[in-house]
Write an enzyme that holds these catalytic residues in place. Structure first.
Site, mmCIF file in Angstrom:
data_model
loop_
_atom_site.group_PDB
_atom_site.id
_atom_site.type_symbol
_atom_site.label_atom_id
_atom_site.label_comp_id
_atom_site.label_asym_id
_atom_site.label_seq_id
_atom_site.Cartn_x
_atom_site.Cartn_y
_atom_site.Cartn_z
ATOM 1 N N ASN A 9 -30.325 -27.721 35.351
ATOM 2 C CA ASN A 9 -31.185 -28.570 36.179
ATOM 3 C C ASN A 9 -30.466 -29.897 36.409
ATOM 4 O O ASN A 9 -30.393 -30.723 35.510
ATOM 5 C CB ASN A 9 -32.526 -28.791 35.456
ATOM 6 C CG ASN A 9 -33.435 -29.739 36.203
ATOM 7 O OD1 ASN A 9 -33.148 -30.125 37.335
ATOM 8 N ND2 ASN A 9 -34.541 -30.114 35.577
ATOM 9 N N HIS A 42 -41.990 -29.159 36.075
ATOM 10 C CA HIS A 42 -41.181 -29.931 35.131
ATOM 11 C C HIS A 42 -41.978 -31.165 34.682
ATOM 12 O O HIS A 42 -42.720 -31.743 35.473
ATOM 13 C CB HIS A 42 -39.862 -30.346 35.796
ATOM 14 C CG HIS A 42 -38.872 -30.855 34.798
ATOM 15 N ND1 HIS A 42 -38.948 -32.111 34.263
ATOM 16 C CD2 HIS A 42 -37.804 -30.259 34.201
ATOM 17 C CE1 HIS A 42 -37.958 -32.272 33.386
ATOM 18 N NE2 HIS A 42 -37.254 -31.160 33.331
ATOM 19 N N SER A 97 -32.267 -31.470 25.588
ATOM 20 C CA SER A 97 -31.056 -31.910 24.872
ATOM 21 C C SER A 97 -30.202 -30.750 24.363
ATOM 22 O O SER A 97 -29.621 -30.838 23.274
ATOM 23 C CB SER A 97 -31.419 -32.860 23.725
ATOM 24 O OG SER A 97 -31.991 -34.047 24.236
ATOM 25 N N GLU A 133 -40.158 -26.789 27.238
ATOM 26 C CA GLU A 133 -39.432 -28.055 27.198
ATOM 27 C C GLU A 133 -40.303 -29.128 26.556
ATOM 28 O O GLU A 133 -41.107 -29.783 27.249
ATOM 29 C CB GLU A 133 -39.056 -28.504 28.624
ATOM 30 C CG GLU A 133 -38.101 -27.578 29.329
ATOM 31 C CD GLU A 133 -37.191 -28.347 30.299
ATOM 32 O OE1 GLU A 133 -35.988 -28.122 30.235
ATOM 33 O OE2 GLU A 133 -37.684 -29.173 31.081
ATOM 34 N N GLY A 183 -33.672 -35.360 27.446
ATOM 35 C CA GLY A 183 -32.853 -36.541 27.721
ATOM 36 C C GLY A 183 -32.764 -37.518 26.572
ATOM 37 O O GLY A 183 -32.320 -38.653 26.746
ATOM 38 N N GLU A 216 -41.159 -34.085 34.308
ATOM 39 C CA GLU A 216 -40.890 -35.283 35.112
ATOM 40 C C GLU A 216 -41.725 -35.278 36.389
ATOM 41 O O GLU A 216 -42.010 -36.331 36.952
ATOM 42 C CB GLU A 216 -39.375 -35.376 35.408
ATOM 43 C CG GLU A 216 -38.602 -35.710 34.138
ATOM 44 C CD GLU A 216 -37.146 -35.284 34.144
ATOM 45 O OE1 GLU A 216 -36.615 -34.913 35.204
ATOM 46 O OE2 GLU A 216 -36.539 -35.323 33.051
ATOM 47 N N GLY A 276 -28.792 -32.769 31.252
ATOM 48 C CA GLY A 276 -27.591 -33.603 31.227
ATOM 49 C C GLY A 276 -26.288 -32.828 31.053
ATOM 50 O O GLY A 276 -25.303 -33.095 31.756
ATOM 51 N N LYS A 330 -31.404 -32.273 38.256
ATOM 52 C CA LYS A 330 -32.343 -33.369 38.544
ATOM 53 C C LYS A 330 -31.852 -34.140 39.779
ATOM 54 O O LYS A 330 -31.314 -33.525 40.690
ATOM 55 C CB LYS A 330 -32.519 -34.247 37.304
ATOM 56 C CG LYS A 330 -32.891 -33.391 36.074
ATOM 57 C CD LYS A 330 -33.317 -34.158 34.869
ATOM 58 C CE LYS A 330 -33.700 -33.189 33.753
ATOM 59 N NZ LYS A 330 -34.188 -33.867 32.565
HETATM 60 P P1 13P Z 1 -31.724 -32.600 29.020
HETATM 61 O O1 13P Z 1 -30.912 -31.354 28.750
HETATM 62 O O2 13P Z 1 -30.949 -33.683 29.691
HETATM 63 O O3 13P Z 1 -32.448 -33.053 27.781
HETATM 64 O O4 13P Z 1 -32.849 -32.196 30.079
HETATM 65 C C1 13P Z 1 -33.637 -31.079 29.832
HETATM 66 C C2 13P Z 1 -34.428 -30.783 31.039
HETATM 67 O O5 13P Z 1 -35.331 -31.510 31.397
HETATM 68 C C3 13P Z 1 -34.070 -29.594 31.819
HETATM 69 O O6 13P Z 1 -35.044 -29.303 32.762
#
Ligand code: 13P
Length: 250
Positions: A11, A98, A212, A169, A175, A100, A234, A13
């Site tokens: 992802n 998600h 993460s 998640e 993150g 977010e 990330g 983002k």
């Molecule tokens: P990270 O791997 O950066 O923690 O993000 C996870 C995520 O939100 C994937 O959708």
């Protein structure tokens, strides 16, 4: 035993221009011209890079997914993008719900409508669910997962189970560099599978872990019996670290 194929999804983002996305694809393809046997890979760029990534990955087994879609097929919805539009740009899946996006006001009802729209457009929904830190500390994780999962899969027909992916998640792990332990992730994904069993043939349902995930932590998470892959944020932005996670799933 089960024969669920592990899925590693990246992802991105709100990262990468079309030019940066093409560069990523060139790097990934030269690093992994083919995928390790028994692993599926999805790349989830922003809308503006869907077509460039689809083109740059043509002939490669990795598939492409969007990061959300409208719940409507077309019409007066300024700024929205439909499932058939992302499909026409090469997407074959879409991340939905998600955290977010839920943080911006997307509700369980809205996520469910998008899940149905995705399936109707021929896309594979990757449905994200997960608890906040406060909810974990209040020991209501199972209730939160139950509410989110029940709403999202209520619109899935049992015959569609193979096209649906759930991503667990935990919000506190996204993150933050603080991944759930393999034990925590296994406990939640096993609980999700049991909950899904009420409606679907849950032995066929793929359930990913996200939060993460790095090349260093991937393998220990992926050996858990109910974790069928990873949704990587990330660490998916760099083709080398993403390739290492793909290899850890092989
Ligand atoms: P990270 O791997 O950066 O923690 O993000 C996870 C995520 O939100 C994937 O959708």
């Amino acid at each position: 035993m089960h024969d669920r194929l592990p899925l590693i999804a990246g992802n991105w983002k709100m990262h990468k221009t079309p030019a940066e996305a093409r560069e990523w694809c060139a790097g990934f393809r030269s690093r992994l011209p083919s995928l390790p046997p028994g692993v599926e890979v999805a790349v989830c760029p922003p809308f503006t890079a869907l077509e460039p990534v689809s083109s740059a990955l043509r002939g490669h087994p990795a598939w492409v997914a969007a990061q959300t879609i409208s719940d409507q097929p077309s019409g007066p919805h300024t700024g929205e993008i439909s499932g058939s539009m992302v499909f026409s740009c090469g997407a074959r899946g879409v991340i939905l719900g998600h955290s977010e996006r839920r943080a911006m006001g997307e509700t369980d009802v809205m996520v469910a409508a998008r899940v149905r729209a995705a399936l109707d457009a021929g896309l594979r929904p990757i449905i994200c669910i997960g608890e906040s830190l406060a909810e974990r500390e209040e020991e209501v994780t199972l209730q939160v997962l139950t509410t989110q999962l029940t709403a999202a899969i209520a619109v899935v027909r049992p015959s569609e189970v193979d096209r649906v992916v759930i991503a667990y998640e935990p919000i506190w792990a996204i993150g933050t560099g603080r991944s759930a332990t393999p034990e925590m992730a296994q406990e939640s994904t096993a609980a999700i599978r049991e909950l899904a069993r009420k409606r679907l043939d849950a032995n066929r349902l793929r359930i990913l872990y996200g939060g993460s995930v790095t090349p260093a932590t991937a393998r220990q998470l992926l050996v858990s019996p109910d974790i069928d892959g990873a949704l990587v944020g990330g660490a998916s932005l760099d083709p080398e670290s993403f390739a290492m996670i793909v290899e850890a799933a092989g």
